[in-house]
Design a protein around this motif. Structure first.
Motif, PDB file in Angstrom:
ATOM      1  N   CYS A  90      -9.215 -14.394  -0.428  1.00  0.00           N
ATOM      2  CA  CYS A  90      -8.323 -13.357  -0.230  1.00  0.00           C
ATOM      3  C   CYS A  90      -7.560 -13.720   1.150  1.00  0.00           C
ATOM      4  O   CYS A  90      -8.157 -14.135   2.357  1.00  0.00           O
ATOM      5  CB  CYS A  90      -9.240 -12.062   0.418  1.00  0.00           C
ATOM      6  SG  CYS A  90      -8.241 -10.462   0.827  1.00  0.00           S
ATOM      7  N   ALA A 131       0.776  -0.963  -0.099  1.00  0.00           N
ATOM      8  CA  ALA A 131      -0.092   0.087  -0.128  1.00  0.00           C
ATOM      9  C   ALA A 131       0.814   1.333   0.028  1.00  0.00           C
ATOM     10  O   ALA A 131       0.630   2.089  -0.803  1.00  0.00           O
ATOM     11  CB  ALA A 131      -0.950  -0.281   1.244  1.00  0.00           C
ATOM     12  N   MET A 160     -13.973  -2.320   0.379  1.00  0.00           N
ATOM     13  CA  MET A 160     -13.326  -3.315  -0.474  1.00  0.00           C
ATOM     14  C   MET A 160     -13.430  -4.671  -0.174  1.00  0.00           C
ATOM     15  O   MET A 160     -13.523  -5.690  -1.033  1.00  0.00           O
ATOM     16  CB  MET A 160     -11.715  -3.032  -0.194  1.00  0.00           C
ATOM     17  CG  MET A 160     -11.082  -1.830  -1.132  1.00  0.00           C
ATOM     18  SD  MET A 160     -11.201  -1.826  -2.936  1.00  0.00           S
ATOM     19  CE  MET A 160     -10.192  -3.500  -3.356  1.00  0.00           C
ATOM     20  N   ARG A 161     -13.553  -4.962   1.021  1.00  0.00           N
ATOM     21  CA  ARG A 161     -13.964  -6.496   1.497  1.00  0.00           C
ATOM     22  C   ARG A 161     -15.194  -6.893   0.614  1.00  0.00           C
ATOM     23  O   ARG A 161     -15.329  -8.190  -0.090  1.00  0.00           O
ATOM     24  CB  ARG A 161     -14.536  -6.625   2.855  1.00  0.00           C
ATOM     25  CG  ARG A 161     -13.181  -6.502   3.747  1.00  0.00           C
ATOM     26  CD  ARG A 161     -13.485  -6.706   5.188  1.00  0.00           C
ATOM     27  NE  ARG A 161     -12.457  -6.160   6.066  1.00  0.00           N
ATOM     28  CZ  ARG A 161     -11.158  -6.508   6.620  1.00  0.00           C
ATOM     29  NH1 ARG A 161     -10.962  -7.680   5.506  1.00  0.00           N
ATOM     30  NH2 ARG A 161     -10.438  -5.914   7.137  1.00  0.00           N
ATOM     31  N   LEU A 191      -6.160  -8.534   3.721  1.00  0.00           N
ATOM     32  CA  LEU A 191      -6.700  -7.156   3.169  1.00  0.00           C
ATOM     33  C   LEU A 191      -6.135  -5.987   4.253  1.00  0.00           C
ATOM     34  O   LEU A 191      -6.265  -6.285   5.476  1.00  0.00           O
ATOM     35  CB  LEU A 191      -8.020  -7.169   3.134  1.00  0.00           C
ATOM     36  CG  LEU A 191      -8.631  -5.902   2.504  1.00  0.00           C
ATOM     37  CD1 LEU A 191      -9.624  -6.351   1.419  1.00  0.00           C
ATOM     38  CD2 LEU A 191      -9.236  -5.162   3.633  1.00  0.00           C
ATOM     39  N   HIS A 192      -5.260  -5.317   3.692  1.00  0.00           N
ATOM     40  CA  HIS A 192      -4.864  -4.305   4.562  1.00  0.00           C
ATOM     41  C   HIS A 192      -5.919  -2.836   4.001  1.00  0.00           C
ATOM     42  O   HIS A 192      -6.050  -2.616   3.002  1.00  0.00           O
ATOM     43  CB  HIS A 192      -3.490  -3.753   4.266  1.00  0.00           C
ATOM     44  CG  HIS A 192      -3.103  -2.560   4.902  1.00  0.00           C
ATOM     45  ND1 HIS A 192      -3.010  -2.172   6.268  1.00  0.00           N
ATOM     46  CD2 HIS A 192      -2.595  -1.161   4.488  1.00  0.00           C
ATOM     47  CE1 HIS A 192      -2.774  -1.114   6.627  1.00  0.00           C
ATOM     48  NE2 HIS A 192      -2.462  -0.437   5.402  1.00  0.00           N
ATOM     49  N   ALA A 193      -6.428  -2.044   5.093  1.00  0.00           N
ATOM     50  CA  ALA A 193      -7.432  -1.267   4.790  1.00  0.00           C
ATOM     51  C   ALA A 193      -7.536  -0.363   5.914  1.00  0.00           C
ATOM     52  O   ALA A 193      -7.270  -0.761   6.907  1.00  0.00           O
ATOM     53  CB  ALA A 193      -8.794  -1.783   4.649  1.00  0.00           C
ATOM     54  N   ASP A 218     -13.092   0.842   6.543  1.00  0.00           N
ATOM     55  CA  ASP A 218     -13.060   0.515   5.196  1.00  0.00           C
ATOM     56  C   ASP A 218     -14.116   1.269   4.384  1.00  0.00           C
ATOM     57  O   ASP A 218     -14.901   0.760   3.710  1.00  0.00           O
ATOM     58  CB  ASP A 218     -13.586  -1.168   4.940  1.00  0.00           C
ATOM     59  CG  ASP A 218     -13.277  -1.617   3.719  1.00  0.00           C
ATOM     60  OD1 ASP A 218     -12.518  -1.065   2.944  1.00  0.00           O
ATOM     61  OD2 ASP A 218     -13.907  -2.788   3.560  1.00  0.00           O
ATOM     62  N   GLY A 226      -7.709   1.686  -4.828  1.00  0.00           N
ATOM     63  CA  GLY A 226      -8.042   2.702  -4.189  1.00  0.00           C
ATOM     64  C   GLY A 226      -7.830   4.106  -4.965  1.00  0.00           C
ATOM     65  O   GLY A 226      -8.158   5.304  -4.631  1.00  0.00           O
ATOM     66  N   THR A 270      -1.162   4.135  -1.799  1.00  0.00           N
ATOM     67  CA  THR A 270      -2.650   4.003  -1.579  1.00  0.00           C
ATOM     68  C   THR A 270      -3.024   3.471   0.078  1.00  0.00           C
ATOM     69  O   THR A 270      -2.025   3.087   0.574  1.00  0.00           O
ATOM     70  CB  THR A 270      -3.315   3.121  -2.556  1.00  0.00           C
ATOM     71  OG1 THR A 270      -4.886   3.078  -2.334  1.00  0.00           O
ATOM     72  CG2 THR A 270      -2.948   1.654  -2.449  1.00  0.00           C
ATOM     73  N   THR A 271      -4.217   3.148   0.235  1.00  0.00           N
ATOM     74  CA  THR A 271      -4.221   2.759   1.475  1.00  0.00           C
ATOM     75  C   THR A 271      -4.796   1.409   1.705  1.00  0.00           C
ATOM     76  O   THR A 271      -5.027   0.642   2.699  1.00  0.00           O
ATOM     77  CB  THR A 271      -5.390   3.611   2.641  1.00  0.00           C
ATOM     78  OG1 THR A 271      -6.590   3.811   1.847  1.00  0.00           O
ATOM     79  CG2 THR A 271      -4.724   5.037   2.864  1.00  0.00           C
ATOM     80  N   TYR A 272      -5.163   0.888   0.421  1.00  0.00           N
ATOM     81  CA  TYR A 272      -5.630  -0.529   0.383  1.00  0.00           C
ATOM     82  C   TYR A 272      -4.535  -1.372  -0.460  1.00  0.00           C
ATOM     83  O   TYR A 272      -3.948  -1.030  -1.512  1.00  0.00           O
ATOM     84  CB  TYR A 272      -6.753  -0.524  -0.314  1.00  0.00           C
ATOM     85  CG  TYR A 272      -8.180  -0.044   0.283  1.00  0.00           C
ATOM     86  CD1 TYR A 272      -8.841  -0.817   1.016  1.00  0.00           C
ATOM     87  CD2 TYR A 272      -8.479   1.334   0.216  1.00  0.00           C
ATOM     88  CE1 TYR A 272     -10.101  -0.373   1.793  1.00  0.00           C
ATOM     89  CE2 TYR A 272      -9.624   1.784   0.798  1.00  0.00           C
ATOM     90  CZ  TYR A 272     -10.319   0.958   1.436  1.00  0.00           C
ATOM     91  OH  TYR A 272     -11.436   1.415   2.229  1.00  0.00           O
TER      92      TYR A 272
END
Length: 165
Positions: A56, A34, A69-70, A59-61, A65, A121, A39-41
């Motif tokens: 998956c 990220a 994204m999930r 997931l880093h969010a 969220d 993102g 980005t943050t996702y």
């Protein structure tokens, strides 16, 4: 006395090899992907050996969220696209239709089958794809190294368990 030295040496080696936690490594890889992509996702997706399903791995969010994204990963069909792909996947950003912008590239690794690192993102271009591809190569090496250390620990524990008293 020699057996005591062996015990101490084996314990130290096992402790050294055991310090890397796979879950922490995967989380750090996603966070760094990220950051690299600005980005943050980010996350990792694993595809089954038959290339029929993808799920998956991580997931880093950001908290809450905000881009959901999930849900998008589950409902958009991108996981099916990754399952069928062996190359970089780039989906353009279209906020009006709920497309967050998505870039995924295969993780080249002999011991880690069909894994992708992805970021999302924002709008991504060819430069981003090249940079993420280089990061994926490093990520593959890290995942292989972690797997190798885990295997070494199992072998060392076996040597220690069956060593004559």
């Amino acid at each position: 006395m020699p057996h005591n030295r062996v015990d101490v040496a084996m314990r130290e080696l096992i402790a050294l090899f055991s310090c890397l936690e796979s879950a922490d490594l995967v989380d750090r890889l996603a966070r760094t992907a990220a950051a690299v992509a600005g980005t943050t996702y980010a996350g990792l997706v694993r595809v089954d050996a038959l290339r029929q399903e993808a799920h998956c791995m991580h997931l880093h969010a950001p908290a809450g969220d905000p881009l959901r994204m999930r849900r998008w990963l589950a409902e958009s069909g991108v996981l099916k696209e990754l399952a069928a792909s062996s190359a970089t996947v780039l989906l353009v950003q279209g906020r009006s239709v709920g497309e967050p912008g998505f870039l995924a590239t295969p993780v080249p690794a002999a011991m880690v089958d069909h894994t992708f690192v992805w970021v999302a993102g924002r709008a991504f271009g060819d430069g981003d794809a090249h940079l993420l591809s280089r990061f994926a190569t490093a990520a593959g090496r890290a995942l292989e190294a972690a797997s190798g250390l885990e295997a070494a620990v199992r072998l060392l524990r076996g040597v220690r368990a069956f060593r004559p008293a």
